[in-house]
Design an enzyme around this catalytic site. Sequence first.
Site, PDB file in Angstrom:
ATOM      1  N   TRP A   1       5.692  74.553  53.994  1.00  0.00           N
ATOM      2  CA  TRP A   1       5.604  74.371  55.462  1.00  0.00           C
ATOM      3  C   TRP A   1       5.829  72.909  55.832  1.00  0.00           C
ATOM      4  O   TRP A   1       6.395  72.588  56.866  1.00  0.00           O
ATOM      5  CB  TRP A   1       4.227  74.841  55.949  1.00  0.00           C
ATOM      6  N   HIS A   2       5.368  72.011  54.923  1.00  0.00           N
ATOM      7  CA  HIS A   2       5.519  70.582  55.209  1.00  0.00           C
ATOM      8  C   HIS A   2       6.970  70.145  55.119  1.00  0.00           C
ATOM      9  O   HIS A   2       7.374  69.227  55.831  1.00  0.00           O
ATOM     10  CB  HIS A   2       4.666  69.752  54.238  1.00  0.00           C
ATOM     11  N   GLY A   3       7.726  70.757  54.246  1.00  0.00           N
ATOM     12  CA  GLY A   3       9.126  70.349  54.135  1.00  0.00           C
ATOM     13  C   GLY A   3       9.848  71.103  53.047  1.00  0.00           C
ATOM     14  O   GLY A   3       9.222  71.573  52.087  1.00  0.00           O
TER      15      GLY A   3
ATOM     16  N   PHE B   1       7.119  67.122  60.298  1.00  0.00           N
ATOM     17  CA  PHE B   1       6.938  68.528  59.960  1.00  0.00           C
ATOM     18  C   PHE B   1       7.109  69.416  61.197  1.00  0.00           C
ATOM     19  O   PHE B   1       6.916  70.588  61.126  1.00  0.00           O
ATOM     20  CB  PHE B   1       5.558  68.738  59.332  1.00  0.00           C
TER      21      PHE B   1
END
Lengths: 343, 477
Positions: B326-328, B477
């Site tokens: 989800w962060h990257g 994000f």
Amino acid sequence: MFTSSSDAASWQDRSPRKAWVMGWLCAFVLTSAVVGGVEAFWRIQGFQPDVPDTRELWSFWKDRVNHNRGRTIVLMGTSRMKADIDLQTVQDRLPGFAVVQLAIIGDESPIGLLQQFSRDDNFHGVVLCGVVAPLLEPSRWNDQRDYYEQQLAAGRVRDVACRSFLQNQFASLNPKLSGKTLLVRWLNSGQLPEPDFKHQTFRRSLCYDFSRASDLQSIRTRRASQYRELYAAANPSALSLRNEDYRELNEAVQRIRSRGGEVAFVRLPSSGDRWELEEERYPKSEFWDRFSSKVDAVSVHFQNVPALARFGCTDDSHLGSDETVAFTAALIDELRRLEVFAP
Amino acid sequence: MLFNSFDFVFFFAAVLLVHLLPLPWALRKFNLLAASYLFYMSWNPPFVALLLFSTLVDWFAAKAMGRSEDPLTRKFLLLLSLCTNLGILGFFKYADTALQYFAEAMQLLGTTYHPPAQQWNIVLPLGISFYTFQTLSYTIDVYRRKIEAWQSFLDFALFVSFFPQLIAGPIVRAGQFLPQCTEPKRPSIHQFGWGLSLIVLGMFLKIVLADGLFAPTVNEVYVMGRPVSTGNAWVGMLGFVGQLYCDFAGYSTCAVGLALCLGFVIPANFRFPLAMLSVSDFWSRWHMTLSRWLHDYLFLPLGGYRRRRPRVAFNLIVTMVLCGWWHGPTFNFLLFGLLNGIYLVVQLRLRRSPVGRHQFWKTAPGKAVLWAFCFNLLAWTLVFFRASTFEHAVTIFQTLCGLGPSTTYSYLSDADFLFVLIPLESIVIIHWLLRETTVEEAISRCPMWLWAICLSMMLTAILLVPGEPAEYVYFQF
């Protein structure tokens, strides 16, 4: 493992019940007292407000060039243009004109910026382009490209401009006086900083107060030595502008003229070792005089105007802020005589 | 518009002024909605269409779900919402990486694939990861019948776009926010006073600590391709823990404070995470709204703890891998998530073992050991978070261990060491002192004059010790 959403109490309003009005009032008064005290301390130490010369601030002022319905004087060039011209004097002598300072510290040619303004259909003001012979070389014309081709977010430009405006009012907002910088200095040397003999204003003027400079001779010597090395790399026998280069330059001037504007090239004063070095490497008769005979624009060399030639540069390169008013008045008079400023 | 910008100060002052006027509640909500869209447009105007599209899809999907009793229809509508939102998120966030991986996979199979462009250079809409999760939680909760489909589109649109938390959270649940929209809201004096305090605290964390003290040192250490000394690497690693906490917690604190000043309560996102005693303890204190979201909408549907051990381990790892992802879309974030998943699995095993159940861990020395171990584990894992590439992270790890390319030259001065270690230690101590309470409870017990002095110190520091302003880390994000 995780906190489940049944931890709903975490979002209920649990604002502390306190005497907030009194609390905030006390905080405000205390903060004002501390900040005021710090400001007073630095002023007593001799510090003045000093605005960092950022690209955002340059961009902020460039965006304002076309705001005065065309009656804007744009100053471009190097640190001499920033230091020698007093903006208030220009405005006093030429009411109705706005003045925007776009000169950039460093040994970079402003010709590329002049060309950019010539291609801007909205610009029909006056350009005062401060140059010395080396900066007329075509290979140098795009030196300041990083500034005039930069794309900065408008919000960031506005933010830096606001901060710069505040830095212009308060000496304690000088980044050199930030808590962190002071702590580093104190750890390294155990001393407080000394006030600088120059500072920049919100309108990007550079103000030199040479009475505060501790060792002018070493400044002169160091700068002369720097430029000796710089000039040693180039060995010009004459200005290398070709006819095509003059044509390009004259077209830029004509484009601005056709819109009701004007361009004037100005060679600002230098003196002592610096003047001698510049004359040795780039003799006026070989460089400036040839340039001004071929360029289709007003050109003013300080040596040719007695009212300008009488000024000497304390550090050999810049006028002190005690002389800029008189110098600016004399320069404006000369430019007015040459009909640079349309009525 | 960053919270710590003059633009935002003027913007918020104008919004607040209108909000406090004696106008009908619907009009004041519309003011907040318009302000939220204006706030979002200040980043990149076209992307407001995405926000609106996402809002409309979920509004109509949930409305239709509310009217239908047919399980298939409801499931279809839920899938529509999921596919639309996750599809948009997937495209903007992961398409470039997917294309790159596809090209590499083709190469492995012996086929040369030339994409139409080296990269699509897709611009990531700001806040998409946050508002997507927020709207999804609404449709899922309606599907599960936890909440009713909301009747007011104005309220729902405001819930999705509420500017204090739109860009980087906290991720608010519909059941927390929408009921607050039914009654006219004006901040009480306590909410306003505390809200302003939180804004100052948030700005202090971000401007003075994150940008002013931690970031310059961390940036100096994490220059890619430049070997640093082991000492520098350690300070850089620890500094990033401080920077990330102060940056993100600073933003979240401001968000909560801004919402309070408008009379709205949104959940806190941090609860003294640097005083963690275990990995699970950390995740129950750090980015709490994301942890809760993952728990409720991913971990539990996978089966949670209600399965055999291998399946529980699988659930934990999948949840944390997706948390990292989800962060990257990079290998570093994938590893970050995977490692945290493994830590949680190991912790679960240890807790059930005789060693894990020993009384020593409940004593002060035992807790100190637990904290030291977990803090270091976090700091080392966060190297993946900060390093530009996997290779860069490996280089940093090698340097931390005194191996690999390094130098005895120090890019950091003694002052840089102090600027990291002193604030970080102070934060850890404060977290330890307050770990069993909340900020609100602590301030409630504190005399007002003392809190006024603290506010004054923070305000003075914000004015006189500013760092070079930087974007919030979690904006990426």
